[in-house]
Write a protein that holds these residues in place. Sequence first.
Motif, PDB file in Angstrom:
ATOM      1  N   VAL A 103     -30.270 -25.787  29.617  1.00  0.00           N
ATOM      2  CA  VAL A 103     -28.718 -25.397  29.394  1.00  0.00           C
ATOM      3  C   VAL A 103     -28.208 -25.139  30.646  1.00  0.00           C
ATOM      4  O   VAL A 103     -27.315 -25.867  30.888  1.00  0.00           O
ATOM      5  CB  VAL A 103     -28.542 -24.007  28.448  1.00  0.00           C
ATOM      6  CG1 VAL A 103     -27.181 -24.316  28.063  1.00  0.00           C
ATOM      7  CG2 VAL A 103     -29.327 -24.370  27.092  1.00  0.00           C
ATOM      8  N   ALA A 108     -24.512 -22.028  26.141  1.00  0.00           N
ATOM      9  CA  ALA A 108     -23.976 -22.969  26.842  1.00  0.00           C
ATOM     10  C   ALA A 108     -22.495 -22.290  27.749  1.00  0.00           C
ATOM     11  O   ALA A 108     -22.093 -22.305  28.867  1.00  0.00           O
ATOM     12  CB  ALA A 108     -23.446 -24.223  26.494  1.00  0.00           C
ATOM     13  N   THR A 147     -25.966 -31.714  22.684  1.00  0.00           N
ATOM     14  CA  THR A 147     -25.973 -30.733  23.618  1.00  0.00           C
ATOM     15  C   THR A 147     -25.089 -31.070  24.791  1.00  0.00           C
ATOM     16  O   THR A 147     -24.257 -30.288  25.334  1.00  0.00           O
ATOM     17  CB  THR A 147     -27.316 -30.792  24.094  1.00  0.00           C
ATOM     18  OG1 THR A 147     -27.721 -32.569  24.455  1.00  0.00           O
ATOM     19  CG2 THR A 147     -28.785 -30.566  23.014  1.00  0.00           C
ATOM     20  N   THR A 185     -21.857 -28.934  26.540  1.00  0.00           N
ATOM     21  CA  THR A 185     -21.916 -28.578  27.966  1.00  0.00           C
ATOM     22  C   THR A 185     -20.713 -29.391  28.620  1.00  0.00           C
ATOM     23  O   THR A 185     -20.252 -28.680  29.644  1.00  0.00           O
ATOM     24  CB  THR A 185     -23.329 -28.971  28.658  1.00  0.00           C
ATOM     25  OG1 THR A 185     -23.679 -30.261  28.701  1.00  0.00           O
ATOM     26  CG2 THR A 185     -24.581 -28.181  28.019  1.00  0.00           C
TER      27      THR A 185
END
Length: 338
Positions: A323, A256, A188, A192
């Motif tokens: 997110v 994202a 994740t 990002t």
Amino acid sequence: MKRALITGVTGQDGSYLSELLLDKGYEVYGIMRRKSVVDYGNVEHLKDKIKFIYADMTDVVSLISAMKISQADEIFNLAAQSFVATSWEQPLATADIDAVGAINILEAVRIVRPEAKFYQASTSEMFGLVQEIPQKETTPFYPRSPYGVAKLYGHWITKNYRESYNLFACSGILFNHESERRGKEFVTRKITDAAARIKLGKQQYLELGNMDSKRDWGHSADYVKAMWLMLQQDTPDDYVIATNETRTVREFVDIAFKKAGIELAWKGSGVNETATNKQNGKVVVKVNPKFFRPAEVDLLIGDPTKAETNLGWKREVSFEQLVSRMVENDIRLVGEEK
Ligand code: NAP
Ligand code: G4F
């Protein structure tokens, strides 16, 4: 004033849990590893509030000392070699820290303060090749990595110490939880951070492994509340903590990048799959097989009904908010880089 001892205090969860306990008026002790350069990790901002004790999960003597110094009422065992991919590269270190480390701290608790309450950071990785959908407390385990296997030992030894010695010992079977403080090796934050860099012209493309795998992603700040709640009950038990939603890595990428203002067009499949920035036609996401794992956990989705019913726990941060928070934070951090 209650006293808490947190192993893994410098990590993602350790930082949110420290904030929660300090807010509640706890005296917080945190175990730190000695390093060549002093590094408070995610609790740099709390370094004057936490009482640090140098110790290591692989050294039971240091953990007994930590228990003697802190005289903790509640112990949260969050320390781990927590990156699944590394567990194939360092399987023995992972076993020493995540499996033997768990019995080391349980022994320290049993010897020094058996009346204390103990929390073990168990994981949805123990479900691995899932035997049931969604996964709950009664779902059989089938770990798929040295990390998952080591954590399964930690889980069962916690249960065993509860049953053998009547310790107040709980395991939280937590599904993936992320945050602005997540390590950049996890998918994740890798996504990002890359979305922010690509937006700001500091990176050309992002390389990922298996984009089909599905995870149940929540926010760490919500999940540490569940850890605390488990230790406030009259009887110890084990709980699944999850959102009951699942998404592919590809969906995470899509959302994202959208939050960073980049619309993606996907094409191809398998190792040839790519995503292009619709605004300028440049390839911004590629597959690199070096990120594939020797054995994969394809699908995780948890059922948190027991925690919601017995603990009154409810997650507050939605997937979209998670997110957004991570992308906005990384755009700010990358923007501030010299
Ligand atoms: P993290 O950010 O990787 O933090 C791990 C912590 O463990 C760090 O403070 C690290 O210290 C410490 N540590 C590692 N080896 C140690 C050792 N030998 N002795 C003492 N401390 C050691 O992990 P997290 O995301 O906060 O996760 C917290 C716990 O929950 C872990 O046990 C993880 O396996 C488990 N878990 C996490 C998730 C998730 O999605 N985040 C889900 C389920 C379970 P250094 O700063 O010195 O490296
Ligand atoms: O973000 P990940 O590395 O997390 P993973 O393996 O699910 O483990 C995390 O959650 C567990 C709970 O289930 C914790 F116990 C554990 O400590 C850790 O916090 O990978 C998520 C998925 C995997 O399927 C992986 O194969 O993303 C896939 N992936 C695809 N490309 C990638 C990449 N993962 C990483 N780290 N890097 C990639 O480039």
